[in-house]
Design an enzyme around this catalytic site. Structure first.
Site, PDB file in Angstrom:
ATOM      1  CE1 TYR A 114      -0.355   4.054  -4.188  1.00 10.66           C
ATOM      2  CE2 TYR A 114       1.084   2.762  -2.770  1.00 10.66           C
ATOM      3  CZ  TYR A 114       0.714   3.979  -3.312  1.00 10.66           C
ATOM      4  OH  TYR A 114       1.394   5.116  -2.974  1.00 10.66           O
TER       5      TYR A 114
ATOM      6  CE  LYS B 123      -0.722   4.207   0.485  1.00 14.32           C
ATOM      7  NZ  LYS B 123       0.701   3.777   0.550  1.00 14.32           N
TER       8      LYS B 123
END
Length: 361
Positions: free
Chosen positions: A217, A133
């Site tokens: 996140y 990611k």
């Protein structure tokens, strides 16, 4: 010594190898393995300090190959992990990997701007693909990556390590089962002080900016804590170091609205240390601090502590994704999950460009 001459020889061989069917590896006659072979693409900090050590602990997969543009790194890794010369590639001869039965999975650990190219190349080579990611800088990139893997009948897993963490799964369960009633408000922060000045995270062309890294996140925290996908966003960018963050944002704040009416206030930064999540519900609450660390994620709720020890987060992620490939079961975080985040990230950039206007998603 794995020299530059070795790299050039392999590059020459790569041209001939590309004439061979890329899906030879997945023929029906191929014997099943106890452990799938993994090749790491890109040998920066995350591969060197976290993924490679984790692959020494895994039960379902193992490190067998690398892809790097630096011959000296190739030599170091070859000696440290006892890698075969034939399993060491550079970025030019990468496509030759199609004909290497030792390598089942290609794990792309490069700057985000390079994810699409190497995921597509890996898929065309017939390899299963793991990708770090953020998935890619744009929705168009993510969609192309998903399509390439589908067209070549391989799986794509995004490296959302926290989704494999039982502490994350615990608070996801609260949202899914409405343990404390509906979630009404989530506050979430993910950030650290980055002293670097020339890293890809400060470079727009390489996919830099806090939203593409730590911002994911914070966004994941809100999505997982509500169990929903946001329907609108407003956002603001800030910087205290304009001499460093000339091209990209250092700090971002964004507000999300969800279909149930739940709201989220999220914060992310390369200049502020923060790592927390709190959800306020109709009949209670749950909170995590830290919620997205490599180790030690923990929290609490009216039911008691959320604290499930985990030996190695990356090893668990790798093992669970490899097991899903071997069993043909669903991946915890497939390419579609990465796309969901980048769709919101694009909306956040649109909101900032429009002066903080609310953007429908």
């Amino acid at each position: 010594m794995f020299s530059r001459r070795d790299f050039l020889i392999q590059a020459a061989l790569g041209g001939a190898a590309s004439l061979i069917s890329p899906n030879t590896l997945f023929s029906a006659t191929r014997p099943k393995k106890d452990k799938l072979g993994v090749a790491l693409v890109g040998l920066g900090y995350y591969s060197t300090d976290l993924l490679a050590p984790a692959l020494q602990l895994t039960k379902n997969c193992q490190l067998v190959g690398i892809v790097t543009g630096t011959p000296s790194k190739a030599d170091t890794w070859k000696k440290k992990y006892n890698l075969a010369d034939k399993n060491i590639y550079n970025y030019q001869n990468f496509d030759q990997i199609a004909n290497n039965p030792d390598i089942d999975i290609v794990y792309v650990v490069l700057p985000p701007s390079m994810h699409r190219e190497f995921v597509v190349r890996a898929a065309k080579a017939g390899k299963q693909v793991f990708c770090e990611k953020p998935m890619a800088p744009s929705v168009a990139d993510c969609e192309a990556m998903i399509k390439a893997c589908a067209d070549n009948k391989v799986k794509l897993a995004i490296g959302y390590r926290c989704q494999h963490d039982p502490n994350t799964q615990a608070y996801q369960k609260f949202a899914k089962e409405s343990t404390f009633g509906k979630v009404r408000m989530v506050t979430c922060g993910a950030g650290y002080f980055d002293a670097r000045t020339t890293h890809w995270k400060q470079n727009k062309a390489l996919g830099g900016g806090v939203m593409g890294d730590m911002g994911v996140y914070a966004l994941q925290g809100a999505r997982l804590a509500t169990g929903e996908e946001p329907i609108s966003v407003t956002a603001q960018f800030h910087t205290t170091r304009p001499d460093i963050y000339k091209e990209v944002e250092e700090t971002a704040t964004f507000q999300l609205e969800f279909p149930s009416g739940a709201l989220a206030a999220c914060h992310t930064s390369f200049g502020i240390n923060m790592n927390y999540l709190q959800a306020n519900c109709e009949k209670g609450w749950f909170k995590m601090e830290p919620f997205s660390s490599y180790t030690g994620n923990k929290g609490s709720s009216p039911l008691g502590p959320i604290n499930f020890p985990l030996e190695n987060q990356q090893a668990r992620q790798l093992d669970e994704d490899a097991e899903a490939l071997m069993k043909g079961s669903a991946l915890i975080a497939p390419g579609e999950e990465g796309l969901r985040d980048i769709r919101v990230v694009e909306a956040i950039y649109k909101s900032v460009a429009a002066g903080g206007k609310m953007i429908k998603i």
